[in-house]
Design a protein around this motif. Sequence first.
Motif, short mmCIF file in Angstrom:
data_model
loop_
_atom_site.label_atom_id
_atom_site.label_comp_id
_atom_site.label_asym_id
_atom_site.label_seq_id
_atom_site.Cartn_x
_atom_site.Cartn_y
_atom_site.Cartn_z
N LEU A 38 -49.23 14.40 71.52
CA LEU A 38 -49.09 15.74 72.06
C LEU A 38 -49.99 15.93 73.27
CD1 LEU A 38 -47.87 18.58 71.79
CD2 LEU A 38 -49.75 19.15 70.23
N PHE A 39 -51.21 15.45 73.16
CA PHE A 39 -52.15 15.54 74.28
C PHE A 39 -51.59 14.81 75.51
CE2 PHE A 39 -55.54 13.56 76.76
CZ PHE A 39 -56.33 14.66 77.06
N THR A 40 -51.07 13.61 75.29
CA THR A 40 -50.54 12.82 76.40
C THR A 40 -49.32 13.49 77.02
OG1 THR A 40 -51.33 10.78 75.36
CG2 THR A 40 -49.64 10.56 77.06
N ALA A 41 -48.41 13.97 76.16
CA ALA A 41 -47.20 14.63 76.66
C ALA A 41 -47.55 15.87 77.47
CB ALA A 41 -46.28 14.99 75.49
N ASN A 42 -48.45 16.69 76.95
CA ASN A 42 -48.85 17.89 77.67
C ASN A 42 -49.47 17.55 79.02
OD1 ASN A 42 -48.03 19.70 75.70
ND2 ASN A 42 -50.01 19.75 74.68
N ASN A 43 -50.37 16.57 79.00
CA ASN A 43 -51.09 16.24 80.22
C ASN A 43 -50.16 15.64 81.28
OD1 ASN A 43 -53.90 16.36 81.24
ND2 ASN A 43 -53.53 14.20 81.66
N THR A 135 -56.12 17.89 80.13
CA THR A 135 -57.47 17.76 80.65
C THR A 135 -57.87 18.91 81.55
OG1 THR A 135 -56.92 16.54 82.68
CG2 THR A 135 -57.18 15.24 80.67
N TYR A 136 -59.15 19.11 81.60
CA TYR A 136 -59.76 20.13 82.45
C TYR A 136 -59.43 19.88 83.91
CZ TYR A 136 -63.82 22.66 84.49
OH TYR A 136 -64.65 23.47 85.20
N PHE A 258 -43.59 25.10 89.18
CA PHE A 258 -44.28 26.38 89.30
C PHE A 258 -44.10 27.21 88.03
CE2 PHE A 258 -45.16 30.57 91.07
CZ PHE A 258 -46.12 30.32 92.03
N ASN A 259 -42.86 27.38 87.60
CA ASN A 259 -42.59 28.13 86.38
C ASN A 259 -42.68 27.27 85.13
OD1 ASN A 259 -42.20 30.33 88.00
ND2 ASN A 259 -40.07 30.68 87.45
N GLY A 260 -42.11 26.08 85.19
CA GLY A 260 -42.13 25.20 84.02
C GLY A 260 -43.54 24.81 83.62
N GLY A 261 -44.40 24.56 84.60
CA GLY A 261 -45.78 24.21 84.31
C GLY A 261 -46.58 25.37 83.77
N SER A 262 -46.14 26.60 84.06
CA SER A 262 -46.86 27.78 83.60
C SER A 262 -46.74 28.01 82.11
CB SER A 262 -46.38 29.03 84.37
OG SER A 262 -46.74 28.92 85.74
N VAL A 263 -45.90 27.23 81.43
CA VAL A 263 -45.90 27.24 79.96
C VAL A 263 -47.24 26.72 79.46
CG1 VAL A 263 -44.80 26.23 77.91
CG2 VAL A 263 -43.40 26.95 79.86
N LEU A 264 -47.91 25.92 80.28
CA LEU A 264 -49.22 25.35 79.99
C LEU A 264 -49.21 24.41 78.80
CD1 LEU A 264 -51.51 28.46 80.66
CD2 LEU A 264 -50.81 26.66 82.24
N SER A 265 -48.08 23.79 78.59
CA SER A 265 -47.93 22.71 77.61
C SER A 265 -46.56 22.10 77.84
CB SER A 265 -48.06 23.23 76.17
OG SER A 265 -46.86 23.88 75.76
N ALA A 266 -46.30 21.03 77.10
CA ALA A 266 -44.98 20.39 77.19
C ALA A 266 -44.05 20.88 76.08
CB ALA A 266 -45.13 18.88 77.13
#
Length: 441
Positions: A38-43, A135-136, A258-266
Amino acid sequence: MQLTFTQNLAFVSEAIFNGTVLLDANQAIQQEAISLGLFTANNVWMMLATALVFIMHLGFAGVEAGFGQAKNTVNILFKNTLTPIIGILTYFVVGFNLMYPGFEGGDTGIFGFAGFFLSLPENGTTIEYASGKYTYWTDFLFQAMFAATSATIVSGAVAERIKLSAYLIFTLIFVGIVYPIIGSWKWGYGWLDMRGFHDFAGSTLVHSVGGWAALAGVMVLGPRIGKYINGKVVDKPGSSVPLAVIGVFLLWLGWFGFNGGSVLSADPAVTSFVLVTTTLAACAGGIGGMIAALFMFKRLDLGMVLNGILAGLVGITAGADVIGPGYAILVGFIAGILVVFSVVLLDKLKLDDVVGAISVHLTCGVWGTLAVGLFSINPDHTLGTQFLGAAACGLTSFICAMAIFLGLKYTIGIRVSAQHEKDGMDSHEHGIRGYTITYDD
């Protein structure tokens, strides 16, 4: 749950001697794999979204250079090149910690500052949002791309007559200080967030904030020479229609980040939903722009279709996560109509906006923010709160931008000489032309 190799080995060793804990050991190891995945997918998704938002600067450059006159092409591209450079560096120095100051209980949520430059958060290298972590450093890059975008909006509106030095100083102050403070009111958990204001990806916090600043710049600068004569609007044809079209499609592509990344996760459900509403609104905006232009100008105006697409994208940005597909089409369609009437109104007021940035980003940014109060699936999102957020951010942006532009006007000056403007800024400011045709002897 993050297990070390030693902890995994301990689980396995205990399982060998005590079969009753084997299931627990397997579950723990499986949970570690899920967390790491999950961490890898999100990042990875957030880094891809960052890259897509970065590509939007190329889109802005294409739109502005395409709609601008050929004699000012290099100047426009120079500004669009320096804008993300200045934006990212100032965001690193002060902007990020102004936008995310760490408001705590008892704070007013109006202003805070976590210090200069970046430092690792207390929990290490990860930052927790939504359902997972990334990641930060990825978070900083993603937010920095947004910051630089707010100044790029101004660039197109004030093109072809602003001094390069004045624009760069404005960008330094606006992106470094004004934008992040306003952004902290919602995204930094400030006072607007406390009141329930919703702006998913920045119809207000990015687009209308940039649009209000652009309006202030246009008002202080005045129109280009020969733009308005005897009550008539004089057309100043752009240098390249194909380049403008390419720019718009690059912006549309970037909006997926812009919008898809604003979910702030995958998160697959939310991300795919957001991408659908974003796309539908863009399509409807193009149709709305075409119909409105046909009604107003009695022709099929490609420029208005292009601005209609951008208008639809700006309009849905505030509520892409809470407005359903059907209403997303309506929001985009109305935005496409609004942008045409806004362009006409600005010309009547003799407010010269070279690319229609004010109409796209201010007018449709406000509309999109209010649309959340009308069409959101969340009953807590009210029209009154949305209006408050749009008004507070807009008024602050306009006043601050006006103060910066007036300060520049009465110190170093903000407008090039009449001769430079007539000859074109490329030859005087840069010594080269954007388009050069050579012939063999």
